[in-house]
Structures are given as structure tokens and as C-alpha cells.
Design an enzyme around this catalytic site. Structure first.
Site, mmCIF file in Angstrom:
data_model
loop_
_atom_site.group_PDB
_atom_site.id
_atom_site.type_symbol
_atom_site.label_atom_id
_atom_site.label_comp_id
_atom_site.label_asym_id
_atom_site.label_seq_id
_atom_site.Cartn_x
_atom_site.Cartn_y
_atom_site.Cartn_z
ATOM 1 N N LEU A 21 0.869 -0.952 -0.016
ATOM 2 C CA LEU A 21 -0.011 -0.028 -0.051
ATOM 3 C C LEU A 21 0.607 1.263 0.006
ATOM 4 O O LEU A 21 0.592 2.340 -0.431
ATOM 5 C CB LEU A 21 -0.923 0.027 1.327
ATOM 6 C CG LEU A 21 -1.886 -1.169 1.133
ATOM 7 C CD1 LEU A 21 -2.955 -0.935 2.579
ATOM 8 C CD2 LEU A 21 -2.932 -0.983 0.126
ATOM 9 N N GLY A 22 2.030 1.066 0.383
ATOM 10 C CA GLY A 22 2.776 2.247 0.460
ATOM 11 C C GLY A 22 4.200 2.016 1.369
ATOM 12 O O GLY A 22 4.509 0.849 1.921
ATOM 13 N N ASP A 137 -2.974 14.969 18.080
ATOM 14 C CA ASP A 137 -2.727 15.401 16.487
ATOM 15 C C ASP A 137 -4.039 15.231 15.491
ATOM 16 O O ASP A 137 -3.776 14.425 14.433
ATOM 17 C CB ASP A 137 -1.519 14.254 16.101
ATOM 18 C CG ASP A 137 -0.679 14.960 14.955
ATOM 19 O OD1 ASP A 137 -0.910 16.070 14.589
ATOM 20 O OD2 ASP A 137 -0.163 13.956 14.145
#
Length: 723
Positions: A21-22, A137
Site C-alpha cells: 500500500l505504501g 494530533d
């Protein structure tokens, strides 16, 4: 989604790996299936990072926190091994784009979708806060969009209110632009649930307007605005009153004045009911986002087969044929060409090799040049294309190189919409390892978020990074001196080359914050350690005479024009000449236009101006002479403006690829990560980056000085080398 490589494992922790996927410098994320066939995203951390005790402690905490969460709108960890040499965790596979990808690529969400988004995220934050957790975050990149509702991810820096952060004492924890004021002030210290509500307000404002409420740019500037200035109200007036009220309340500077997560959820749920907009969840997203989800889901159901060796070669593009069609006809076309004896050109895919008979060629890495080649700034784009092509040719001529480079040019005509479309084409090409450009600032602002979303490194040569932040756009590599450092060459010149113990600044208020920055920097660090006086001229006035007279009354040895207008700088020059000022007159690159020379006439003579680009044909280094000779030989003219910098951009990318090694395929994300750890002694200037999260280029020795002589801008040299 990419095919598994030969070195990728087939199974890990009871999961069968299906595709990549990455990948980045820190590890690889795989699409995998559990023994029961459930798709998951499996993240594997590289051993060198896992060897860092602080990093492994953070990873353990992320797994522990995410495993304990059961809310509907979070992505739960389904399995993990935090003690393995290469630790990993598996989460439910979410095929949707992040909110950042959706808004940057497709535009802001409709108000009804923002209301639903806010209600669901507030529900999730309420669940976190109920168990004494603060996410810390909350940002668009950590929110995934799927038909049944949003998902909040990444709990790597979440912590309880009394916990100690695993960061340096002065580190800012979170993402500038979405940090609360108290996060900015405490720098890693304790923050409460109200901090997440401030971040939620930033997220909702961004989703509804496509604008970051505290702007963009370098992290310190964004953090300053977050603490001291109101948010950008552009576009918020068009929202339903209750949504606008929620956003305004969340963005209160004082944490005590912000609503709780439960109050936000209640207000937004009431807005849905009031407008009868409680749509079925699959209908809450715009059609364009739903199509993107469908495409990713389809790819997950039919992952590409594992690559056992070099991937099949792509045939060259043919006008009117899609890449998919070219792949489909590739084998039959090759057979027909072989039968007819006709030769065929091939485009090598990223990092793979081609085979012709028994001869095996070197791997090829394709670079894309993204520039304005036909618009109003085509001369700059064309010069950069020429410089980049010379660099590629020089690299390929070296017998010692273990790979070849290829360059493909893309023209956006200087139009932001075309720049976005060009970026989508480059991302879709899949053969590109890195991008040089865009050549214009407007093009960079439009395209950089798309490249960042695709983890594709983009090296800016001439575009100003104003409005962009390398803290958020993690693959953005800026190799020109930032506008924030433009006063450094002037300070150097008026301290060493032509010392001025008394300096007057003409602050042109028409230049707004740029002029204010110039004044601030030179007042805080006066040239030659002397004194500085500031004299403002109104934005609407064209008569500089009275202001110049006031400035000269203090007896300055140098006058600095603090502005950006060539026409108004010319008016300042005429006023100085009329007063027979004999000292140094200094300005900045935006003034370096033909209009300044023609409007000022003889009054422009002697002016010294800083600029972030060199004039290679006037340099005396061996590298500059060789580059100039090669440029003249190939193109018949001296090197154009920014051509040497484009030459260096290719050299920097090649140096990063060299450091990664030439065995096997190299992913663009790896190149992006490596760029910021690479130094390069270029033809134009030295390129190196400051350590830390900002990825900012070290501004030392990266700007140049020019002087008006005989009605033209003459190159003096790098500012630190001008006598």
C-alpha cells in the site's frame, strides 16, 4: 497499490500479504488478509528505527492505545508484534482517502458533509476523553473518509493528561496549523481535552473552505499566528450558523472557553435534525470521494500479482491511447514489431531493467519536469528544462553510474488548474521517481499537496515556498532560499562588503508583511552592528520625496528599499538621486525587472539587489565554466535564469538515489526521505538541509548579489564572496 516484490515475505504473523500500500524511509505498509480472509493494513517498521529505544517505546504505546479503543469511528489494531526485530501492527483496512487527500485533490466538502464529519469526530473524541486520553494530533491527514463515516487514526502521540511525552523537551508535538495555542506554548508538556477541540475546529474549517485557518508557510510563522492572531474567516460566512458557531467556539484561544466534545456533537446533531439532513451514511460524502473509495476498494479485491523479477516494459505513449490500453496491447504490438523487423523505443518503469536479446541494460529512474513551458513565465520553465536535460545527459555519460536517468517534461501553461491536472497525470504515470518543479509559485501551491499525498518527491527550483509548509507536505524539497532569509545577503553586504554603521530603511507598506519582515530582521540584527532607522511610505502614495528626505536627515551610509514593486522602487531611486545621495542603495529580487530600469533611468545606477539565483556564465568556478560551455554548445545561448539550479536539482536527486543503492527497485517515498539527509555541492550553490522536522534548506551561502551597471543587472557573485 503496488505488487509485492521478490524480497517481501509471503506471510507475517498469520497474515497473507497481498500487495504494497505504501513504503517510506521508516517501513512498508502491506495489504494483507487474516486467516479468515479479512483484509487488513499491516505496517512493518524497519529494523534500524526499531533499534531506537525511544521509537520502540512510542510504537508500543501506539499499539496499546489503539488496541484498547472500541469506538465506531476509530481504526482498531487487530494484531501486533512490538518485540520483533522489525515490529509490526495490523489494523482494519480502510480504503478511503484521507481528508487531506480529498480536499486538496477534489475541493472542500459540502456543509452537510462537514456537519456529519464534525458530529462523528466529536463522538470519537468524547470517547477518548472519557478514558483520560488526548489524541494531540487531530488533523486532515489522520482522518479517513469512507461511506459509513470517518475514521480517526494514528494514536502514536496520544497520551493521558499526566503522562510524560517521549519527545525532546523543546519539541512541538503535533502538526503546525492544527495545534492548539497551549500545545505551541507547552512544547511537549501537558495539554487537556480542550486541545483536541481546537484541532477539531481547524479541521472543520479546512474541510468546509479548503483553507487552513491559520494559513500556510514555515512552521514558526504558522505557530505564531495560531497563538496571536484570529483565524482566517474566508468562506466561513457561507456556512450554516450553527456550524460556524461551533467552529468559532472551538478556535477560542482560551481552552476554558471551548466547548466539550459532547457539546459539539449535540450542536451538530441538532443542525442535522433541524435541516432534515440525517442522510443515510453512504450518502454523506460527495460523489467524487465515493468514486475514489470505490476505485481503491476494487484494487484491494484484485491486487496485482507478485513481481518475481523485472516488471514488463511499458510501450511508449501513443496519442489517444490510455496507459491501461497500452499495457493491454503491449505483447501483441511487440510481437508485430518483431515480425516486421521494426525497432521500438521503450520507456522503462521505475528502477527496473530492460533486456534486449542477451544484452541487459542498466536500471532507469524516470524524472518528471513540471513547468510552465508555454505561458507567461515560459522562459523560466524552458531554461529549467534545458538545465535538467543537461544534468540527465551528464549523469548518463558517466561510465561509473549504476543506473540511467530519463526525463519527461510536462507543461502546465502557468495555470493552477492545469498544474493540478498535470500533477494527477504524473502521479498516475507510476514510472516517475521524482519531480523537478513546478516552476511557478502558483503551480507549486496547486500541485504540491497532490504529490505529497502520493508520496512523490517534488524538488522546487524557482517557486517560492510562501504558502507551502514542508512540515505538512513531507515530500516537498525546496532548493531556493526562502523569502524569510532574503535579508541575509543584504546584511552581509552592508556589514562586510560596504560597511554601513547607519542604515535607513524605506518601508513600503504596499508590500505588507514582506516589508514588515525586512524591517524586523534588519532592526533586530543591524548591519555592521550599527543603527537602523525606519521610514514608512503609505501603500497608496507614489511620492517618495518626503520619506526619502526624512530618511536622509539621519545621515545614513546606506538606504534599503523594503518593498517588492519595481515601479515604486524606481520612484525611491529617483528621490534618492534627486537628493544626491551617494551611499549604498540596496533592494530585493522582486525589484529586478525591466520596469525598474526603464522607470528609474540613470537613478538606478549602482543599486545592489539580492537574488536567489546565480548567473552561471559569470561564475569563476570550474563547475560553472563547464556547465556554461555545455549549455552554449547544446543550445547556442548562455545559460538561462534558474537553469543551473535545475541542473543541481537533478544532481541532488541522483545523489539521493546513489545513497539508497542501485540493487532492486527504489520507491519514490524512499527518495523523498533521503533527499533531506543529502548534501550536494552544486553548480549554483551548496545544497544541504537543516536537521529536524521542517526539512528547511540551510540558507547559508545560497543567495547572490547583482548591481545595476550601464542600465543592466550585472552579476556580482555569491553574497559571501563579494568583496
Amino acid at each position: 497499490m503496488q505488487a509485492l516484490r521478490a524480497e517481501d515475505p509471503e506471510h507475517l504473523g498469520g497474515h497473507r500479504l497481498l500487495a504494497r500500500l505504501g513504503a517510506g524511509g521508516m517501513g512498508v505498509v502491506y495489504l494483507a488478509r487474516t486467516g479468515e480472509g479479512t483484509p487488513v493494513a499491516l505496517k512493518v517498521i524497519r529494523a534500524e528505527y526499531a533499534a531506537d529505544p525511544a521509537f520502540r517505546a512510542r510504537f508500543r504505546r501506539e499499539v496499546r492505545l489503539a488496541t484498547g479503543l472500541t469506538g465506531r469511528w476509530v481504526v482498531a489494531v487487530t494484531a501486533a508484534d512490538t518485540e520483533a526485530r522489525e515490529p509490526w501492527l495490523a489494523t482494519a483496512f480502510v480504503p478511503g482517502p484521507s481528508l487531506a487527500e480529498a480536499v486538496d485533490g477534489l475541493g472542500q466538502l459540502p456543509a452537510s458533509a462537514v456537519v456529519t464529519l464534525g458530529a462523528r469526530l466529536a463522538e470519537t473524541l468524547g470517547e477518548l476523553h472519557a478514558v483520560d486520553l488526548v489524541h494531540r494530533d487531530v488533523k486532515p491527514g489522520n482522518i479517513l473518509l469512507v461511506p459509513d463515516g470517518p475514521r480517526l487514526i494514528d494514536f502514536g502521540i496520544a497520551k493521558g493528561a499526566g503522562a510524560t511525552a517521549l519527545t525532546a523537551p523543546d519539541a512541538v508535538v503535533g502538526t503546525p496549523g492544527y495545534l492548539s495555542p497551549e500545545q505551541t506554548r507547552t512544547r511537549g508538556g501537558e495539554v487537556g481535552p480542550a486541545s483536541d477541540l481546537f484541532s477539531l475546529g481547524c479541521v472543520l474549517a479546512y474541510a468546509a473552505t479548503g483553507r487552513r485557518p491559520f494559513g500556510t508557510g514555515e512552521a514558526p510563522a504558522v505557530l505564531y499566528r495560531t497563538v496571536h492572531e484570529p483565524p482566517d474567516p474566508t468562506g466561513l460566512d457561507q456556512l450554516p450558523p450553527s456550524l460556524r458557531t461551533v467552529i468559532d467556539a472551538c478556535l477560542a484561544k482560551d481552552p476554558a472557553l471551548r466547548p466539550s466534545a459532547a457539546e459539539v456533537r449535540a450542536a451538530l446533531t441538532d443542525e442535522q435534525r433541524k435541516n432534515d439532513s440525517l442522510l443515510p451514511m453512504p450518502d454523506w460524502l460527495p460523489p467524487a470521494v465515493l468514486r475514489l473509495v470505490a476505485e481503491r476498494s476494487a484494487r484491494a479485491l484484485d491486487p496485482p500479482p507478485r513481481t518475481a523479477g523485472p516488471e514488463p516494459l511499458n510501450m511508449p505513449s501513443v496519442k489517444g491511447s490510455s496507459r491501461r490500453r497500452m499495457l493491454a496491447i503491449g505483447s501483441s504490438a511487440a510481437a508485430a514489431l518483431a515480425a516486421s523487423g521494426t525497432g521500438a523505443a521503450v520507456l522503462l518503469t521505475r528502477g527496473h531493467t530492460a533486456t534486449t536479446g542477451s544484452h541487459r541494460t542498466l536500471p532507469t529512474h524516470t524524472l518528471a519536469l513540471h513547468a510552465d513551458l508555454t505561458g507567461t513565465q515560459k522562459s523560466l520553465g524552458q531554461a529549467q528544462e534545458r538545465g535538467a536535460r543537461l544534468a540527465v545527459a551528464a549523469h548518463n555519460a558517466r561510465a561509473s553510474s549504476g543506473y540511467r536517468l530519463a526525463l519527461t517534461s510536462y507543461d502546465d501553461g502557468g495555470d493552477p488548474a492545469r498544474a493540478r491536472e498535470t500533477a494527477r497525470r504524473i502521479v498516475a504515470a507510476r514510472s516517475v521517481s521524482a519531480v523537478v518543479g513546478p516552476s511557478t509559485t502558483t503551480g507549486a501551491r496547486a500541485a504540491a499537496p497532490l504529490y505529497a499525498a502520493a508520496s512523490l518527491p517534488v524538488v522546487l527550483v524557482s517557486a517560492d515556498d510562501d504558502g507551502l509548509t514542508t512540515t505538512e507536505l513531507r515530500t516537498l524539497c525546496v532548493t531556493r532560499a526562502s523569502g524569510s532569509s532574503r535579508t541575509l545577503p543584504v546584511l552581509f553586504y552592508l556589514t562586510r562588503s560596504r560597511p554601513s554603521s547607519r542604515t535607513a530603511i524605506i518601508q513600503d507598506r504596499a508590500a505588507g508583511e514582506t516589508a514588515a519582515d525586512i524591517v524586523r530582521n534588519l532592526v533586530e540584527t543591524p548591519p555592521a552592528g550599527g543603527t537602523v532607522t525606519v521610514h514608512q511610505v503609505a501603500a497608496v502614495k507614489a511620492d517618495f520625496g518626503p520619506v526619502v528626505a526624512q530618511a536622509l536627515a539621519a545621515g545614513p551610509q546606506a538606504v534599503v528599499y523594503g518593498g517588492t514593486s519595481p515601479r515604486r522602487a524606481a520612484a525611491c531611486a529617483r528621490a534618492l538621486a534627486g537628493a544626491r545621495f551617494a551611499g549604498a542603495a540596496v533592494g530585493f529580487e522582486p525589484v529586478m525587472r525591466a520596469e525598474f530600469l526603464t522607470t528609474a533611468g540613470p537613478a538606478a545606477e549602482g543599486w545592489v539587489l539580492e537574488a536567489p539565483y546565480t548567473q552561471a556564465q559569470s561564475e569563476h568556478t570550474a563547475a560553472a565554466r563547464a556547465f556554461t560551455a555545455a549549455y552554449r554548445t547544446r543550445y547556442g545561448v548562455p545559460p538561462g535564469q534558474w537553469s543551473a539550479e535545475a541542473y543541481d536539482a537533478v544532481g541532488l536527486i541522483a545523489r539521493a538515489i546513489d545513497a539508497l543503492g542501485t540493487n532492486g527497485t527504489i520507491e519514490p517515498a524512499q527518495v523523498a526521505e533521503r533527499l533531506f539527509h543529502t548534501s550536494y555541492a552544486g553548480v549554483a550553490k551548496p545544497i544541504r538541509f537543516e536537521p529536524g522536522a521542517t526539512h528547511a534548506m540551510d540558507p547559508a551561502n545560497t543567495a547572490f548579489l547583482y548591481q545595476v551597471k550601464d542600465g543592466a543587472f550585472r552579476f556580482l557573485g555569491r553574497y559571501d564572496q563579494v568583496g
